[in-house]
Design an enzyme around this catalytic site. Sequence first.
Site, PDB file in Angstrom:
ATOM      1  CB  ALA A  12      -0.930   0.004   1.210  1.00  0.00           C
ATOM      2  N   GLY A  14       4.262   3.974  -0.970  1.00  0.00           N
ATOM      3  CA  GLY A  14       4.651   4.789  -2.117  1.00  0.00           C
ATOM      4  C   GLY A  14       5.309   3.963  -3.212  1.00  0.00           C
ATOM      5  CB  ILE A  15       8.047   1.472  -3.289  1.00  0.00           C
ATOM      6  CG1 ILE A  15       9.088   2.550  -3.036  1.00  0.00           C
ATOM      7  CG2 ILE A  15       8.585   0.418  -4.273  1.00  0.00           C
ATOM      8  CD1 ILE A  15      10.282   2.079  -2.221  1.00  0.00           C
ATOM      9  N   GLY A  16       5.154   0.432  -3.062  1.00  0.00           N
ATOM     10  CA  GLY A  16       4.339  -0.771  -3.191  1.00  0.00           C
ATOM     11  C   GLY A  16       3.222  -0.644  -4.214  1.00  0.00           C
ATOM     12  NE  ARG A  85      17.825   8.451   2.626  1.00  0.00           N
ATOM     13  CZ  ARG A  85      18.771   9.177   2.040  1.00  0.00           C
ATOM     14  NH1 ARG A  85      19.575   9.940   2.778  1.00  0.00           N
ATOM     15  NH2 ARG A  85      18.919   9.150   0.729  1.00  0.00           N
ATOM     16  CB  ILE A 121      12.721  -2.641  -1.948  1.00  0.00           C
ATOM     17  CG1 ILE A 121      12.705  -3.343  -3.319  1.00  0.00           C
ATOM     18  CG2 ILE A 121      12.669  -1.133  -2.120  1.00  0.00           C
ATOM     19  CD1 ILE A 121      11.426  -3.142  -4.139  1.00  0.00           C
ATOM     20  CB  SER A 122      12.866  -2.700   3.611  1.00  0.00           C
ATOM     21  OG  SER A 122      11.740  -3.387   3.139  1.00  0.00           O
ATOM     22  CG  ASP A 154      22.236   2.256  -6.198  1.00  0.00           C
ATOM     23  OD1 ASP A 154      21.789   3.351  -5.849  1.00  0.00           O
ATOM     24  OD2 ASP A 154      22.320   1.270  -5.429  1.00  0.00           O
ATOM     25  CG  HIS A 183      20.790   1.009  -2.044  1.00  0.00           C
ATOM     26  ND1 HIS A 183      20.786   1.766  -3.194  1.00  0.00           N
ATOM     27  CD2 HIS A 183      19.737   1.445  -1.307  1.00  0.00           C
ATOM     28  CE1 HIS A 183      19.770   2.603  -3.159  1.00  0.00           C
ATOM     29  NE2 HIS A 183      19.119   2.436  -2.023  1.00  0.00           N
TER      30      HIS A 183
END
Length: 335
Positions: A12, A14-16, A85, A121-122, A154, A183
């Site tokens: 749910a 922003g990326i998901g 962040r 990804i986290s 990246d 990363h």
Amino acid sequence: MPGLKVAVLGAAGGIGQPLSLLVKMNPAVTDLALFDVVPVVRGVAADCSHVDSPATTAGYTKDDEGLKQALTGADLVIIPAGVPRKPGMTRDDLFNINAGIVRDLAQGIADFCPKAFVLIISNPVNSTVPIAAEVLKAAGVFDPKRLFGVTTLDVVRSSTMSAQAIGKPNSAPEYTIPVVGGHSGVTILPLLSQAKPALPESLFSDTEKLKALIHRIQFGGDEVVEAKAGAGSATLSMAYAGYKFAEQLIGAAFQGKKGVVAPSYVYVAEAKDIQQEIGQDLAFFSVPVELGPNGVEKLHPLGQLSSYEKELLQACLGELPGSITKGVNFIQQPK
Ligand code: NAD
Ligand code: LMR
């Protein structure tokens, strides 16, 4: 081809959300399971489910054993769950919250789909991947060929920013540039000297320009964090990058595609040739990975580094081992 179930954990967010849409559009996917701790994930799943691609789509939250249902039978699990962040923060500042989230989700994978490919990804990826590995090891199901830290953003930034730096901004798709290391800031090591096609000699002879480009790639995440001014970090470019890697893995692991090579932050503890190139016995490092039916088929060497890239490797090694140890200790020596 048999069915292919993909689970997105943190779907749910922003990326998901955009990542779930991109996965839904992949015609090889037959089941899409969207899990999040917030109930709106059911709406995200309902929304995605109207797209006229093959995958049936369902949303799950914490109640009703949602994680179990989302993960049971999953072939591929993608994890963008966790807090992003804000300006002034490092990725490591996210550790206290995201470490526990990744630990618990990795435990779910160990319990319900121990053979799935896992894409993390986290952030901080440099530590969350070791955390997931330790959880899977403790459960006796760790397969180093199936666990990937997603560093594709990246790679994507390297092509885009290099094309801009050489005054050919529309040529980004032409460039393939390996990115190794980790990363986060100086642990991100773009190997511009190995770009294919080669970047112009004029870039390498202009030291200030070269340094500025590498710095921009290493700290590209900050550009987005600052521009979003407290509303989060990269989401759309990350969904694109996360899907790009997932699509490559689906192609190589489930559709018989050959010669698929993509950098990823993977377990290298047993790769003596890589250790020798790095000059340290690190457990995790991003290298170009040849993907295949079992996930990691082959770790490609770093290859020839320029003298400046050798300096950058030393800076990477000043930070990365501590981040790996912090992740390992979080599981092995819980406070
Ligand atoms: P977001 O806050 O928009 O979304 C995160 C989602 O995770 C939320 O929907 C939240 O409810 C969910 N969540 C929290 N705890 C959960 C749990 N235990 N189980 C399932 N879902 C849970 O954040 P975002 O912008 O999507 O970023 C997510 C993470 O991805 C952050 O840690 C961020 O730093 C990281 N990130 C990594 C990269 C990369 O290159 N690897 C790039 C961008 C962002
Ligand atoms: C990125 O590189 O954009 C992500 O890791 C998010 C961040 O915190 O910068």
